[in-house]
Motif scaffolding. Structure first.
Motif, mmCIF file in Angstrom:
data_model
loop_
_atom_site.group_PDB
_atom_site.id
_atom_site.type_symbol
_atom_site.label_atom_id
_atom_site.label_comp_id
_atom_site.label_asym_id
_atom_site.label_seq_id
_atom_site.Cartn_x
_atom_site.Cartn_y
_atom_site.Cartn_z
ATOM 1 N N GLN A 4 1.082 -1.478 -0.152
ATOM 2 C CA GLN A 4 -0.014 -0.220 0.380
ATOM 3 C C GLN A 4 1.058 1.703 -0.283
ATOM 4 N N VAL A 5 0.595 2.175 -0.857
ATOM 5 C CA VAL A 5 1.001 3.661 -0.740
ATOM 6 C C VAL A 5 0.807 4.194 -0.117
ATOM 7 N N ILE A 6 1.705 4.498 0.873
ATOM 8 C CA ILE A 6 1.162 5.735 2.102
ATOM 9 C C ILE A 6 1.633 7.172 1.576
ATOM 10 N N ASP A 7 0.462 7.816 1.319
ATOM 11 C CA ASP A 7 0.379 9.180 0.434
ATOM 12 C C ASP A 7 0.925 10.385 1.384
ATOM 13 N N GLY A 8 1.650 10.894 1.461
ATOM 14 C CA GLY A 8 2.716 12.023 2.583
ATOM 15 C C GLY A 8 1.586 12.756 1.849
ATOM 16 N N LYS A 9 2.246 13.304 1.229
ATOM 17 C CA LYS A 9 1.181 14.206 0.593
ATOM 18 C C LYS A 9 -0.144 14.721 0.631
ATOM 19 N N ALA A 10 -0.555 14.125 0.376
ATOM 20 C CA ALA A 10 -2.191 14.563 1.311
ATOM 21 C C ALA A 10 -2.454 13.685 2.653
#
Ligand SMILES: NC(=O)C1=CN([C@@H]2O[C@H](COP(=O)(O)OP(=O)(O)OC[C@H]3O[C@@H](n4cnc5c(N)ncnc54)[C@H](OP(=O)(O)O)[C@@H]3O)[C@@H](O)[C@H]2O)C=CC1
Ligand SMILES: Nc1nc(=O)c2c([nH]1)NC[C@@H]1CN(c3ccc(C(=O)N[C@@H](CCC(=O)O)C(=O)O)cc3)C=[N+]21
Length: 296
Positions: A4-10
């Motif tokens: 799963q990609v952890i979306d730091g930007k969001a």
């Protein structure tokens, strides 16, 4: 496993929105506007990019931004005098001196001259000591951002095996303290670590903060582990400039349970946490309740 990609930007956008809400409330109810002063010595292009984007986001959340750009050959005396001025300025709640400093300036001396209550980087020895003893402090932005993402993904981190690669004062060491504070079993690896691949293979949580492009390959990652990539490395590939982390993203993502991308992972969280720390410093300075969920 496909990570799963952890979306730091969001995630960072959410944190900044929370900060903006609180800043608006502070203005309305108390007539106070938090202020962040950023000091940049010299003209390192990467540092200029960070300072510009910090200034822009500071204003976006409704805070005052004060940028001080000093000549590369500024004397230590002049830099210390500026820090002293900012320490005494009631409109300034947070002070950040961009690192690294030019070689003729003593970094430890400069950092320790910042009022610890305004040290939004959390680098002052007093904040380092408070963090190490589990007391209320200013927590370094990059490790704080990593911790927020880990807590968000896992809930509790209690009992997990965490390996931090890198032992710098700004990332590795405070990251290890925070993970210990959340009851992980923490290993700190560095350039003298024996059998680094085997050490990393034991980890449920891997935080890579080395500064070597794509150094950690997927076959070091335990199946299902969470990988936090702090590295920001500019490389040239196929004739193009590219930003890559310390982890080989493609091979690591094939084994990890979750992973942060570069760009769009830890970097944006670092800036969001800087704004959160400035808000926290402002609330403490005015003896107002601290914002919830924005500190460690
Ligand atoms: N995303 C963000 O917001 C931020 C990103 N960064 C990035 O994170 C990275 C690390 O930064 P920083 O902590 O300041 O870097 P430092 O150069 O201060 O520290 C690097 C650490 O990595 C260790 N190391 C070096 N080579 C190896 C190796 N081959 N195997 C294992 N360990 C090794 C060093 O060990 P030793 O101590 O033995 O020399 C050192 O402890 C950089 O890419 C930087 O740009 C930094 C700050 C914020
Ligand atoms: N006193 C001090 N405090 C710091 O916190 C500090 C410092 N000095 N010196 C330099 C490092 C580095 N750092 C970054 C912040 C944001 C991004 C960031 O937002 N990165 C974007 C990409 C930015 C780009 O495209 O260049 C991303 O990862 O998505 C990166 C790196 C803070 N640092």
């Amino acid at each position: 496993m496909v990570a799963q990609v952890i979306d730091g930007k969001a995630f960072a956008a959410k944190v900044r929105a929370q900060v903006a809400d609180q800043v608006a409330k502070l203005k309305e109810e108390n007539g106070i506007t938090p202020g962040l002063a950023v000091v940049l010595v010299g003209e390192d292009p990467a540092s200029q990019v960070y300072v510009r984007s910090k200034g822009k986001m500071t204003v976006e959340v409704g805070m005052n931004s004060y940028e001080h750009k000093l000549d590369v050959d500024t004397s230590e005396e002049d830099l210390l005098a500026l820090v002293e001025k900012l320490n005494n300025d009631p409109a300034v709640h947070g002070i950040l001196v961009q690192l690294p400093l030019p070689k003729h300036l003593n970094e430890d001396l400069v950092i320790n001259s910042i009022d610890p209550a305004k040290d939004v980087d959390g680098f002052h020895i007093s904040n380092v000591g408070l963090l190490g003893t589990g007391q209320k402090s200013m927590v370094p932005c990059t490790p704080l951002g990593c911790l927020m993402m880990l807590r968000d993904h896992h809930g509790s981190l209690s009992g997990m095996d965490a390996v931090v690669i890198g032992r710098s004062n700004i990332v590795g060491k405070p990251m290890a303290q925070l993970l210990l504070g959340d009851s992980c079993t923490v290993t700190i690896a560095h350039s003298r670590t024996k059998d680094l691949p085997d050490v990393v293979r034991r980890a449920d949580i891997v935080v890579a903060a080395v500064g070597r492009p794509e150094m950690v390959p997927g076959d070091w990652i335990k199946e299902g582990a969470t990988v936090i990539d702090v590295g920001i490395n500019r490389i040239e590939r196929d004739g193009k400039n590219k930003l890559v982390g310390d982890v080989d993203y493609a091979s690591a993502a094939a084994r990890a349970g979750a992973i942060t991308p570069v760009p769009g992972g830890v970097g944006p969280m670092t800036i969001a946490c800087l704004l959160a720390n400035t808000l926290t410093a402002c609330c403490r300075a005015n003896k107002l309740p601290e914002p919830e969920g924005l500190t460690a």
